[in-house]
Write a protein that holds these residues in place. Structure first.
Motif, short mmCIF file in Angstrom:
data_model
loop_
_atom_site.label_atom_id
_atom_site.label_comp_id
_atom_site.label_asym_id
_atom_site.label_seq_id
_atom_site.Cartn_x
_atom_site.Cartn_y
_atom_site.Cartn_z
N ASN A 1 1.08 23.52 -2.60
CA ASN A 1 0.82 24.51 -3.65
C ASN A 1 -0.68 24.75 -3.68
N GLY A 2 -1.19 25.36 -2.63
CA GLY A 2 -2.60 25.68 -2.57
C GLY A 2 -3.44 24.66 -1.83
N ASP A 3 -3.20 23.39 -2.05
CA ASP A 3 -3.97 22.35 -1.39
C ASP A 3 -3.15 21.07 -1.46
N THR A 4 -2.99 20.41 -0.33
CA THR A 4 -2.24 19.16 -0.28
C THR A 4 -3.14 18.07 0.29
N SER A 5 -3.11 16.90 -0.33
CA SER A 5 -3.89 15.78 0.16
C SER A 5 -3.09 14.50 -0.03
N TYR A 6 -3.60 13.44 0.59
CA TYR A 6 -2.93 12.13 0.56
C TYR A 6 -3.95 11.05 0.26
N TYR A 7 -3.49 9.97 -0.35
CA TYR A 7 -4.34 8.80 -0.57
C TYR A 7 -3.48 7.55 -0.60
N VAL A 8 -4.14 6.40 -0.50
CA VAL A 8 -3.47 5.10 -0.52
C VAL A 8 -3.71 4.45 -1.88
N SER A 9 -2.64 3.96 -2.47
CA SER A 9 -2.74 3.28 -3.76
C SER A 9 -2.19 1.85 -3.60
N PRO A 10 -3.06 0.84 -3.68
CA PRO A 10 -2.57 -0.55 -3.58
C PRO A 10 -1.80 -0.94 -4.84
N ASP B 1 -2.02 0.42 8.31
CA ASP B 1 -0.91 1.34 8.61
C ASP B 1 -0.87 2.48 7.59
N ALA B 2 -1.11 2.16 6.33
CA ALA B 2 -1.13 3.19 5.29
C ALA B 2 -2.27 4.17 5.51
N VAL B 3 -3.44 3.64 5.84
CA VAL B 3 -4.60 4.50 6.09
C VAL B 3 -4.35 5.38 7.32
N ALA B 4 -3.69 4.84 8.33
CA ALA B 4 -3.40 5.61 9.54
C ALA B 4 -2.47 6.78 9.26
N ILE B 5 -1.43 6.57 8.45
CA ILE B 5 -0.52 7.68 8.16
C ILE B 5 -1.20 8.73 7.29
N VAL B 6 -2.08 8.30 6.39
CA VAL B 6 -2.85 9.27 5.60
C VAL B 6 -3.68 10.14 6.54
N ALA B 7 -4.29 9.54 7.54
CA ALA B 7 -5.09 10.31 8.50
C ALA B 7 -4.21 11.29 9.27
N ARG B 8 -3.04 10.85 9.73
CA ARG B 8 -2.14 11.75 10.47
C ARG B 8 -1.65 12.89 9.60
N TRP C 1 3.79 12.72 -5.27
CA TRP C 1 5.03 12.13 -4.79
C TRP C 1 4.70 10.95 -3.89
N PHE C 2 5.63 10.00 -3.81
CA PHE C 2 5.47 8.85 -2.94
C PHE C 2 5.96 9.22 -1.55
N VAL C 3 5.19 8.83 -0.54
CA VAL C 3 5.55 9.13 0.85
C VAL C 3 6.17 7.91 1.50
N LYS C 4 5.44 6.82 1.55
CA LYS C 4 5.92 5.58 2.16
C LYS C 4 5.13 4.41 1.57
N ALA C 5 5.67 3.20 1.74
CA ALA C 5 4.97 1.98 1.33
C ALA C 5 4.81 1.08 2.56
N TYR D 1 0.85 -1.19 0.00
CA TYR D 1 0.00 0.00 0.00
C TYR D 1 0.89 1.23 0.00
N ILE D 2 0.85 1.96 -1.10
CA ILE D 2 1.68 3.14 -1.28
C ILE D 2 0.90 4.37 -0.83
N VAL D 3 1.50 5.17 0.03
CA VAL D 3 0.90 6.45 0.41
C VAL D 3 1.44 7.50 -0.55
N VAL D 4 0.53 8.20 -1.20
CA VAL D 4 0.88 9.20 -2.20
C VAL D 4 0.38 10.56 -1.73
N GLY D 5 1.24 11.57 -1.87
CA GLY D 5 0.84 12.94 -1.60
C GLY D 5 0.61 13.66 -2.91
N GLU D 6 -0.29 14.63 -2.91
CA GLU D 6 -0.52 15.42 -4.11
C GLU D 6 -0.84 16.85 -3.73
N SER D 7 -0.46 17.77 -4.61
CA SER D 7 -0.70 19.18 -4.35
C SER D 7 -0.79 19.92 -5.68
#
Length: 88
Positions: free
Chosen positions: A67-76, A30-37, A20-24, A5-11
């Motif tokens: 860059n205006g708005d940053t969000s995260y999601y999980v990509s299996p 665990d991936a969902v938890a870090i996205v929430a944090r 960009w990739f944050v962590k796998a 499960y790859i945590v991806v950030g976007e802005s």
């Protein structure tokens, strides 16, 4: 085969959108938890981010971009280990 499960950030939007990739993680929870944090960090620091020049970053995301708005999601993603069959 294993799923990771790859945590991806976007802005940004449109032509200035970046990802960009944050962590796998091996564990989806665990991936969902870090996205929430990370999402909470962005929410709590939104005012500072609007007036910042990119120096502040959440400790769990050293590549953080805002860059205006940053969000995260999980990509299996299916992980194929060396020697495993890649074609069926």
């Amino acid at each position: 085969m294993t799923t990771i499960y790859i945590v991806v950030g976007e802005s940004g939007d449109y032509s200035d959108h970046t990802e960009w990739f944050v962590k796998a993680f091996e564990c989806e929870a665990d991936a969902v938890a870090i996205v929430a944090r990370l999402t909470e960090w962005v929410r709590e620091n939104g005012e500072m981010l609007r007036h910042s020049y990119g120096d502040e970053k959440p400790p769990e995301d050293p590549q953080f971009k805002h860059n205006g708005d940053t969000s995260y999601y999980v990509s299996p993603l299916e992980l194929v280990r060396a020697g495993e069959e890649t074609a069926k």
